[in-house]
Design a protein around this motif. Structure first.
Motif, PDB file in Angstrom:
ATOM      1  N   SER A 110     -12.086   9.417  -0.381  1.00 23.80           N
ATOM      2  CA  SER A 110     -11.453   8.409   0.475  1.00 23.80           C
ATOM      3  C   SER A 110      -9.942   8.573   0.432  1.00 23.80           C
ATOM      4  CB  SER A 110     -11.825   6.999   0.007  1.00 23.80           C
ATOM      5  OG  SER A 110     -11.155   6.707  -1.212  1.00 23.80           O
ATOM      6  N   VAL A 111      -9.289   8.016   1.433  1.00 23.72           N
ATOM      7  CA  VAL A 111      -7.829   8.058   1.509  1.00 23.72           C
ATOM      8  C   VAL A 111      -7.331   6.647   1.798  1.00 23.72           C
ATOM      9  CG1 VAL A 111      -5.831   8.963   2.761  1.00 23.72           C
ATOM     10  CG2 VAL A 111      -7.798  10.443   2.350  1.00 23.72           C
ATOM     11  N   THR A 112      -6.454   6.147   0.946  1.00 23.23           N
ATOM     12  CA  THR A 112      -5.797   4.866   1.174  1.00 23.23           C
ATOM     13  C   THR A 112      -4.345   5.186   1.489  1.00 23.23           C
ATOM     14  OG1 THR A 112      -7.213   3.824  -0.466  1.00 23.23           O
ATOM     15  CG2 THR A 112      -5.221   2.625   0.160  1.00 23.23           C
ATOM     16  N   VAL A 113      -3.865   4.710   2.611  1.00 22.72           N
ATOM     17  CA  VAL A 113      -2.479   4.992   3.000  1.00 22.72           C
ATOM     18  C   VAL A 113      -1.608   3.769   2.743  1.00 22.72           C
ATOM     19  CG1 VAL A 113      -0.937   5.663   4.889  1.00 22.72           C
ATOM     20  CG2 VAL A 113      -3.223   6.651   4.736  1.00 22.72           C
ATOM     21  N   GLU A 114      -0.509   3.992   2.054  1.00 21.71           N
ATOM     22  CA  GLU A 114       0.466   2.927   1.793  1.00 21.71           C
ATOM     23  C   GLU A 114       1.769   3.294   2.473  1.00 21.71           C
ATOM     24  OE1 GLU A 114       3.045   0.927  -1.870  1.00 21.71           O
ATOM     25  OE2 GLU A 114       1.317   2.175  -2.357  1.00 21.71           O
ATOM     26  N   LYS A 115       2.285   2.392   3.274  1.00 21.48           N
ATOM     27  CA  LYS A 115       3.579   2.642   3.911  1.00 21.48           C
ATOM     28  C   LYS A 115       4.683   2.469   2.871  1.00 21.48           C
ATOM     29  CE  LYS A 115       2.594   1.813   8.741  1.00 21.48           C
ATOM     30  NZ  LYS A 115       2.534   3.258   9.008  1.00 21.48           N
ATOM     31  N   PHE A 116       5.632   3.407   2.862  1.00 18.96           N
ATOM     32  CA  PHE A 116       6.766   3.350   1.941  1.00 18.96           C
ATOM     33  C   PHE A 116       8.037   3.412   2.767  1.00 18.96           C
ATOM     34  CE2 PHE A 116      10.012   5.244  -0.789  1.00 18.96           C
ATOM     35  CZ  PHE A 116       9.906   4.449  -1.917  1.00 18.96           C
ATOM     36  N   CYS A 117       8.919   2.444   2.569  1.00 18.75           N
ATOM     37  CA  CYS A 117      10.143   2.391   3.365  1.00 18.75           C
ATOM     38  C   CYS A 117      11.235   3.266   2.736  1.00 18.75           C
ATOM     39  CB  CYS A 117      10.630   0.946   3.515  1.00 18.75           C
ATOM     40  SG  CYS A 117      12.026   0.831   4.652  1.00 18.75           S
ATOM     41  N   GLY A 118      11.145   4.553   2.995  1.00 17.27           N
ATOM     42  CA  GLY A 118      12.123   5.502   2.474  1.00 17.27           C
ATOM     43  C   GLY A 118      13.454   5.398   3.187  1.00 17.27           C
ATOM     44  N   ASP A 119      13.441   4.679   4.299  1.00 16.72           N
ATOM     45  CA  ASP A 119      14.644   4.408   5.060  1.00 16.72           C
ATOM     46  C   ASP A 119      15.618   3.606   4.187  1.00 16.72           C
ATOM     47  OD1 ASP A 119      15.960   4.687   7.463  1.00 16.72           O
ATOM     48  OD2 ASP A 119      15.307   2.717   8.192  1.00 16.72           O
ATOM     49  N   LYS A 120      15.042   2.724   3.355  1.00 12.60           N
ATOM     50  CA  LYS A 120      15.823   1.949   2.376  1.00 12.60           C
ATOM     51  C   LYS A 120      15.337   2.386   0.994  1.00 12.60           C
ATOM     52  CE  LYS A 120      16.441  -2.157   5.271  1.00 12.60           C
ATOM     53  NZ  LYS A 120      15.698  -1.871   6.500  1.00 12.60           N
ATOM     54  N   TRP A 121      15.541   3.648   0.668  1.00 14.07           N
ATOM     55  CA  TRP A 121      14.950   4.298  -0.502  1.00 14.07           C
ATOM     56  C   TRP A 121      15.192   3.558  -1.816  1.00 14.07           C
ATOM     57  CZ3 TRP A 121      15.693   6.845  -5.136  1.00 14.07           C
ATOM     58  CH2 TRP A 121      14.635   7.659  -5.551  1.00 14.07           C
ATOM     59  N   GLU A 122      16.453   3.241  -2.122  1.00 16.13           N
ATOM     60  CA  GLU A 122      16.779   2.595  -3.402  1.00 16.13           C
ATOM     61  C   GLU A 122      16.057   1.260  -3.557  1.00 16.13           C
ATOM     62  OE1 GLU A 122      19.028   4.238  -1.605  1.00 16.13           O
ATOM     63  OE2 GLU A 122      19.781   5.747  -3.024  1.00 16.13           O
ATOM     64  N   GLU A 123      16.103   0.437  -2.504  1.00 12.10           N
ATOM     65  CA  GLU A 123      15.422  -0.870  -2.538  1.00 12.10           C
ATOM     66  C   GLU A 123      13.920  -0.701  -2.722  1.00 12.10           C
ATOM     67  OE1 GLU A 123      16.124  -3.527   0.853  1.00 12.10           O
ATOM     68  OE2 GLU A 123      18.158  -2.693   0.906  1.00 12.10           O
ATOM     69  N   SER A 124      13.339   0.227  -1.994  1.00 13.26           N
ATOM     70  CA  SER A 124      11.895   0.439  -2.041  1.00 13.26           C
ATOM     71  C   SER A 124      11.448   0.927  -3.417  1.00 13.26           C
ATOM     72  CB  SER A 124      11.462   1.447  -0.978  1.00 13.26           C
ATOM     73  OG  SER A 124      11.760   0.950   0.304  1.00 13.26           O
ATOM     74  N   MET A 125      12.236   1.801  -4.015  1.00 18.05           N
ATOM     75  CA  MET A 125      11.896   2.299  -5.348  1.00 18.05           C
ATOM     76  C   MET A 125      11.968   1.171  -6.375  1.00 18.05           C
ATOM     77  SD  MET A 125      10.808   5.343  -5.467  1.00 18.05           S
ATOM     78  CE  MET A 125      10.950   5.723  -7.217  1.00 18.05           C
ATOM     79  N   GLN A 126      12.949   0.302  -6.219  1.00 16.58           N
ATOM     80  CA  GLN A 126      13.114  -0.849  -7.100  1.00 16.58           C
ATOM     81  C   GLN A 126      11.892  -1.771  -7.005  1.00 16.58           C
ATOM     82  OE1 GLN A 126      16.754  -0.904  -8.102  1.00 16.58           O
ATOM     83  NE2 GLN A 126      15.725  -1.675  -9.912  1.00 16.58           N
ATOM     84  N   ALA A 127      11.441  -1.975  -5.784  1.00 11.52           N
ATOM     85  CA  ALA A 127      10.329  -2.891  -5.538  1.00 11.52           C
ATOM     86  C   ALA A 127       8.962  -2.316  -5.918  1.00 11.52           C
ATOM     87  CB  ALA A 127      10.312  -3.281  -4.061  1.00 11.52           C
ATOM     88  N   HIS A 128       8.860  -0.980  -5.929  1.00 10.85           N
ATOM     89  CA  HIS A 128       7.563  -0.349  -6.179  1.00 10.85           C
ATOM     90  C   HIS A 128       7.448  -0.010  -7.663  1.00 10.85           C
ATOM     91  CE1 HIS A 128       4.030   2.076  -5.718  1.00 10.85           C
ATOM     92  NE2 HIS A 128       4.012   1.860  -4.411  1.00 10.85           N
ATOM     93  N   GLN A 129       6.685  -0.803  -8.385  1.00 16.60           N
ATOM     94  CA  GLN A 129       6.632  -0.682  -9.845  1.00 16.60           C
ATOM     95  C   GLN A 129       5.866   0.538 -10.363  1.00 16.60           C
ATOM     96  OE1 GLN A 129       8.516  -2.707 -11.954  1.00 16.60           O
ATOM     97  NE2 GLN A 129       9.318  -3.222  -9.948  1.00 16.60           N
ATOM     98  N   THR A 130       4.947   1.100  -9.562  1.00 20.80           N
ATOM     99  CA  THR A 130       4.075   2.148 -10.114  1.00 20.80           C
ATOM    100  C   THR A 130       4.379   3.565  -9.647  1.00 20.80           C
ATOM    101  OG1 THR A 130       2.466   1.741  -8.358  1.00 20.80           O
ATOM    102  CG2 THR A 130       2.132   0.554 -10.434  1.00 20.80           C
TER     103      THR A 130
END
Length: 150
Positions: A110-130
């Protein structure tokens, strides 16, 4: 290798066949759909694995690398057909981002797709704990991920 017991061996490569690899990962892939400038243009959907779970079988001499901005990500692609079947992502320079669409058929459940906002890379990395852990402890990261999704 006990940490590989829930993992399966996927094989894959570029379009022309010059670049071939094998990667140990869960049969249920967690794929990122990133909207940073390069992922958007390349439609770079990818799942992340630790370096130790990835083996380039052939084609190292046929790969070329593109970098930009922070130059941490290494965007590798085949010199012949232009396909990026894997790369070293900025989020996980200690691992690989592998293109699920470049895997040979038969091993993905199976494939689960998660959208990642790389447009705001620093913020997104901060918010994504795993995300950073995905290239470190594959089994633990998978566990953490499963708990978040269900």
């Amino acid at each position: 290798m006990s940490q590989r017991m829930d993992l399966v061996k996927h094989t894959g490569g570029c379009h022309c066949g010059a670049v071939r690899f094998e990667v140990w990962s869960c049969p249920d892939l967690h794929v990122f759909d990133c909207n940073c400038s390069i992922c958007t243009k390349k439609q770079n959907h990818h799942f992340i694995v630790p370096k130790k779970n990835f083996t380039l079988l052939q084609g190292s001499d046929n790969l070329t690398t593109y970098t930009f901005n922070s130059h941490v990500a290494k965007h590798t692609f085949c010199k012949t057909c232009g396909v990026q079947s894997f790369y070293s992502p900025r989020s996980n320079p200690d691992g690989f981002g592998v293109a699920p669409h470049c895997l040979d058929p038969g091993t993905v459940r199976s494939v689960t797709v998660e959208k990642f906002c790389g447009d705001k890379w620093e913020e997104s990395m901060q918010a994504h704990q795993t995300i950073r852990d995905m290239s470190r402890h594959a089994a633990e990261a998978q566990l953490t991920e499963t708990k978040h999704h269900h």
